[in-house]
Scaffold this active site. Structure first.
Site, mmCIF file in Angstrom:
data_model
loop_
_atom_site.group_PDB
_atom_site.id
_atom_site.type_symbol
_atom_site.label_atom_id
_atom_site.label_comp_id
_atom_site.label_asym_id
_atom_site.label_seq_id
_atom_site.Cartn_x
_atom_site.Cartn_y
_atom_site.Cartn_z
ATOM 1 C CD GLU A 216 -2.916 0.926 2.420
ATOM 2 O OE1 GLU A 216 -3.713 1.863 2.624
ATOM 3 O OE2 GLU A 216 -2.859 -0.090 3.142
ATOM 4 N N GLY A 245 -7.950 5.193 7.237
ATOM 5 C CA GLY A 245 -8.784 5.054 8.415
ATOM 6 C C GLY A 245 -8.207 4.103 9.438
ATOM 7 N N GLY A 246 -7.621 2.993 8.966
ATOM 8 C CA GLY A 246 -7.095 1.997 9.886
ATOM 9 C C GLY A 246 -5.592 1.988 10.019
ATOM 10 C CB SER A 247 -2.897 1.273 8.355
ATOM 11 O OG SER A 247 -3.284 1.275 6.992
ATOM 12 C CB THR A 248 -0.645 6.271 8.967
ATOM 13 O OG1 THR A 248 -0.053 7.369 8.258
ATOM 14 C CG2 THR A 248 0.257 5.885 10.117
ATOM 15 C CD GLN A 249 -0.531 2.751 4.644
ATOM 16 O OE1 GLN A 249 -1.188 3.692 4.220
ATOM 17 N NE2 GLN A 249 -1.061 1.818 5.417
#
Length: 468
Positions: A216, A245-249
């Protein structure tokens, strides 16, 4: 004549029947386990970037300028597609790809149209972009309805792609953090229903799976730098920070050895793009996305499974006199403000403690060219920091906006103060980007949505042999 065959006693008969049933059960169990392993292999993706000996290779030219003869690759799912009728001929001028982004708060479809130019280049010509809410994770108890929520967008894609091209236009769905947070069996059921629904349409079926967080981040970085034209221009590439919403990259090319040495090996990946090799710093923080952070700040960092739906979640980040509901995944929770009132300083303290527990600081980021998007853009726009097309801002602009909100709370935007405070803590105390660092906040570049979808489309077309 008397029958010489000895008659079995009742005990002998029961024993033989029991032995037969045990044998049948054992065979069935082997078949089920084997089938389940195959099922899990289909739906849970491992990162395509983790093989250090054979890094992902993508050759071509940069933005709107990809040499289609170099777009080659191979994946297991390509073999059944490339031999099917309807593949583009050498005289075809257009190539399409359909990419579904099944996020934690909603699902989105990107339908890309690429034009093959006379000089053999593949140009991104047009994009259809549609969204729907809620995300697939909200259909944990009704997987079929989850698949049906996507059908209107498949129909939109059917109308967008010419009939003559539909049998050569691959369709894929990648689920991100929302489905990663569900139990395996529940997520599998949803993806199985989506697969069955997609098969009702003429599009060749690509990968339907839960996307690895590393992929991602890397696909987002590819999309951003591809559109900016930095991958073949010789210019310095930019850092891509994505907040879902659920993760950050986070993905960028580190300039200092100390940055790489300070983190585990799984924070780096080697890829080849446009005949150049890159060693990327890339990581996906599951549970650090905006909605996950909201839930953690509201629940004092508890596991969702340990929080009853009847529990009233509170936080100093909520405005005074507020009560309402908050949906997280397949659950809906009661929320309300604290009796002693809201406070920016108390909210910031909670947010800093949250990121300190989970994140690795990156000191060199303050010297990089940084682009932030997704929820970074949405909340900056909601707070009036930037206009509808984006712009440049600093880390401390999020802090100023958060302070302003707590002094002037809006009950019709009850989570804005919490979100702005968390974003400031994420950038400043999580990644350790200095307060006055300028960053580009974007949603689109050259009419293309900044997300991982375009990078995924490149990989989809090349791996299926649809771009030659």
């Amino acid at each position: 004549m008397l029958n010489s065959t000895p008659r079995l006693s009742m005990y002998q008969l029961r024993g033989r029947v029991g032995g037969f049933l045990i044998l049948v059960f054992a065979v069935a169990l082997i078949i089920v386990v084997a089938g389940y392993d195959d099922f899990r292999h289909r739906f849970v993706s491992k990162s395509i970037f983790k093989d250090k000996k054979n890094p992902y290779v993508f050759n071509g030219e940069a933005t709107l300028n990809v040499r289609n003869e170099n777009l080659r690759g191979s994946n297991g799912f390509a073999q059944s597609i490339t031999s099917s009728p309807g593949l583009p001929s050498k005289n075809d001028k257009d190539v399409y790809a359909i990419v579904f982004d099944a996020g934690s708060t909603g699902s989105r479809v990107h339908v890309f149209k690429f034009r093959i130019l006379p000089d053999g280049l593949l140009r991104l010509d047009k994009e259809l972009f549609k969204t729907t809410k809620p995300g697939l994770s909200a259909y944990a108890s009704d997987p079929r309805m989850g698949a049906e929520s996507l059908r209107p967008m498949v129909i939109e894609a059917l109308a967008f792609v010419p009939k003559a091209k539909q049998r050569s236009t691959p369709i894929t769905l990648k689920a991100t953090a929302g489905l990663r947070l569900l139990s395996e069996g529940v997520a599998d059921n949803i993806l199985n229903e989506v697969t069955q629904m997609f098969r009702e349409y003429p599009f060749p079926l690509g990968d339907i799976s839960i996307m690895d967080g590393i992929d991602e981040g890397i696909f987002s970085w590819i999309t951003l730098n591809y559109i900016l034209g930095t991958l073949t221009s010789g210019n310095k590439t930019v850092a891509a920070l994505d907040l879902g919403g659920g993760s950050t990259q986070i993905t960028f090319v580190p300039q200092h050895r100390e940055t790489v040495k300070a983190v585990p090996k799984n924070f780096t990946s080697k890829i080849t793009l446009f005949n150049r090799s890159y060693k990327l710093y890339t990581h996906s923080y599951l549970g650090q996305g905006l909605m996950s952070a909201r839930f953690s700040l509201l629940s004092d960092n508890r596991n969702p499974a340990d929080v009853l739906n009847t529990t009233i979640l509170t936080s100093p980040c909520l405005p005074n006199n507020f009560s309402g509901k908050f949906r997280f995944g397949s659950h809906k929770y009661q929320v309300g403000s604290l009796t002693n009132g809201s406070s920016f300083s108390a909210c910031l303290k909670d947010a800093v403690n949250f990121v300190d527990k989970n994140m690795v600081d990156i000191k060199e980021l303050s010297n990089a060219d940084i682009y932030i998007f997704s929820y970074f853009f949405d909340r900056a726009k909601d707070a009036g920091i930037i206009g509808r097309t984006g712009g440049q801002m600093t880390v401390k602009d999020f802090k100023r906006a958060a302070r302003h909100y707590f002094s002037n709370p809006l009950l019709d935007h009850p989570y804005l103060g919490m979100d702005l405070t968390y974003i400031y803590a994420l950038l400043h105390d999580g990644y350790h980007i200095r307060s006055n660092k300028g960053m580009e906040v974007i949603k689109r570049v050259k009419q293309t949505e900044i997300s991982w979808a375009l990078g995924s489309a490149f990989h989809l077309l090349s791996s299926m042999g649809l771009a030659r």
